[in-house]
Design an enzyme around this catalytic site. Structure first.
Site, short mmCIF file in Angstrom:
data_model
loop_
_atom_site.label_atom_id
_atom_site.label_comp_id
_atom_site.label_asym_id
_atom_site.label_seq_id
_atom_site.Cartn_x
_atom_site.Cartn_y
_atom_site.Cartn_z
N CYS A 192 0.93 -0.98 -0.06
CA CYS A 192 0.01 0.18 -0.01
C CYS A 192 0.82 1.37 -0.17
O CYS A 192 1.68 1.49 -1.08
CB CYS A 192 -0.87 -0.19 1.05
SG CYS A 192 -2.26 1.31 1.06
N HIS A 223 -3.64 -5.19 0.06
CA HIS A 223 -3.29 -5.84 0.91
C HIS A 223 -3.49 -7.04 1.17
O HIS A 223 -4.39 -7.76 1.44
CB HIS A 223 -4.26 -4.99 2.36
CG HIS A 223 -3.83 -3.54 2.63
ND1 HIS A 223 -3.15 -3.30 3.35
CD2 HIS A 223 -4.55 -2.45 1.80
CE1 HIS A 223 -3.11 -1.92 3.35
NE2 HIS A 223 -4.19 -1.52 2.51
N GLU A 243 -2.11 -8.90 3.51
CA GLU A 243 -2.54 -9.44 4.80
C GLU A 243 -4.24 -9.28 4.72
O GLU A 243 -4.58 -9.90 6.17
CB GLU A 243 -1.82 -8.56 5.92
CG GLU A 243 -2.34 -7.20 6.00
CD GLU A 243 -2.16 -6.17 4.90
OE1 GLU A 243 -1.41 -6.41 3.92
OE2 GLU A 243 -2.11 -4.99 5.14
#
Lengths: 252, 213
Positions: free
Chosen positions: B83, B193, B195
């Site tokens: 990001c 993202h 994650e």
């Protein structure tokens, strides 16, 4: 176009336990928010929202532990709302592993609070939750679970919150909440057209077609529902397939 | 000995989920969120996340005296930007009336215009928030076991426009076609993202943990 509409199951959590009951045959403890979140994740939820309805302050820490546990094993966006009054509350939730924090009445009492936290933490993690009820020809903001009118126009309020840096609006129709007759799509569209940020429709889902209507008629970017998933009337996966079959772009 | 993975912590954003997700896929590796240049220098792999505004991120990197540590890592070992950790690798951003960035990659960071219409007849919303398809335009070890056009989770209002288009590893469409991942040598960086991108995101992180560029 590319961006999938999101389906967001919502868990109401009271003192660390899911309320309104959850009925999954293969879940050991249906009141454990961690187990329920794990299940929704496996079913393909695009995000999960926790709404902390704990009344007493000393039990409110339990939501932090819930978020910590969920965030260490469920790798999709997590939103937490309920009882967020100070910047420190936002920080605590983010530190626990929440990706977004929903602010409701604290914004109504002190709109500058939204500016403060979006400046400090970034728009991407601040959701402004709006509880709106129809009053004559418009919608007004209500607080205290829909009991207390504020006289504030909901559409204007949503615009102002977007100006103050909110990253997203979680819009609940208090007229529809709990009715199972579908979202207030006129309200959703009025807000979705008024703000440049994403809008999550909430309140009133009783069947899968309502989710489709929230997107097609309401113009919502995401749809939130609690009870249809809690009582296992439908799984998140079924809801997604249904929406995809109706021509809505969905992550399957 | 277990490998060390440093998650660079300069006070911008939620590192817990990044660290947890890497721990989840990294076996016995030691995963640490840190602003210690010594640890970053000693780590076998470095993850560089970030959220917030460009100017704040650059200021925070400076205040933590991490400019050198970030650049050294990006020039020497497997390095994953996420990001804002992608955006600050470019030279310059339009954000905050213009912000100079680290400049590892030539090019600009530009705001989405938000003029085109979405499928609901409304203008596209900014931030671009949610699950979009990521199309591979470069063969890469980090795409192993990830089908082309898989969806990943995005939250951003700005996009990178690298000068050298050959560094683009993936594209995504949101009103405009933009670079959603870039890669060169030992650096891989994503706008999305991983994650927060469920199984596909974890797979990308797993690929990173085993990547030997």
């Amino acid at each position: 176009m590319g961006l999938a509409k999101r389906i967001i199951p919502c868990l109401d959590v009271d003192a660390g336990r899911v309320v309104k009951g959850v009925q999954f045959v293969d879940i050991r403890d249906a009141g454990d928010p961690v187990e329920v979140a794990r299940r929704y994740n496996e079913e393909g939820a695009d995000e999960i929202t926790f709404l902390d309805i704990t009344a007493t302050a000393h039990e409110r820490d339990t939501i932090v532990h819930v978020v910590e546990q969920v965030a260490s094993e469920v790798f999709i966006p997590l939103t937490v709302g309920g009882g967020i009054r100070k910047a420190d509350d936002v920080l605590r939730m983010l530190d626990a592993g929440a990706d977004k924090v929903a602010i409701n009445s604290a914004a109504v009492f002190n709109p500058e609070f939204v500016k403060e936290v979006t400046d400090r933490f970034g728009s991407q993690c601040i959701v402004v939750a709006i509880d709106a009820k129809r009053v004559e020809d418009h919608w007004e903001i209500f607080t205290h679970g829909g009991r207390k009118p504020t006289g504030i126009d909901a559409v204007g309020w949503a615009k102002r919150m977007a100006d103050y840096g909110a990253g997203e609006i979680l819009l609940t129709s208090m007229d529809r909440d709990g009715t199972k007759i579908g979202f207030d799509n006129v309200l959703t569209r009025a807000v979705a057209e008024a703000v440049p940020i994403p809008v999550i429709a909430s309140g009133g889902v009783g069947e899968l077609q309502h989710l489709v209507d929230g997107v097609k008629e309401g113009g919502a970017d995401a749809v939130l529902a609690a009870s249809i998933f809690h009582f296992a009337e439908y799984s998140v996966g079924e809801a997604k397939r249904f929406m995809a079959d109706q021509g809505i772009e969905i992550r399957l | 000995m277990a490998q060390k993975i440093a998650v660079i912590d300069y006070g911008m954003g939620n590192l817990r989920s990044v660290s947890k997700a890497i721990e989840h896929v990294a076996g016995d590796a030691e995963v640490r969120a840190t602003d210690d240049p010594g640890y970053i220098a000693a780590a076998e792999r470095v993850v560089f996340p970030g959220q917030g505004a460009a100017r704040d991120c650059m200021r925070a990197i400076g205040e933590h005296h991490l400019n050198r540590a970030v650049m050294d890592a990006a020039e020497s070992k497997p390095f994953l930007g996420i990001c804002m950790g992608l955006q600050v690798l470019l030279r310059h951003s339009e954000e905050n009336d213009g912000t100079d960035l680290l400049g590892l990659f030539g090019g600009e960071v530009k705001r989405f215009d938000g003029l085109t219409q979405g499928d609901n007849g409304l203008p596209l919303k900014i931030p671009h928030m949610g699950w979009s398809r990521v199309r591979h335009v470069q063969k890469h070890a980090l795409w192993a076991e990830i089908p082309d056009d898989s969806r990943f989770y995005f939250v951003h209002s700005y996009r990178v426009v690298p000068e050298d288009v050959s560094v683009i590893a993936a594209t995504t469409d949101y009103g405009v076609r933009f670079a959603s991942a870039i890669a060169r040598d030992n650096v891989f960086a994503t706008q999305f993202h991983p994650e927060k991108s469920a199984d596909m995101g974890l797979q990308l992180l797993r690929n990173f943990v085993h990547w030997n560029p």
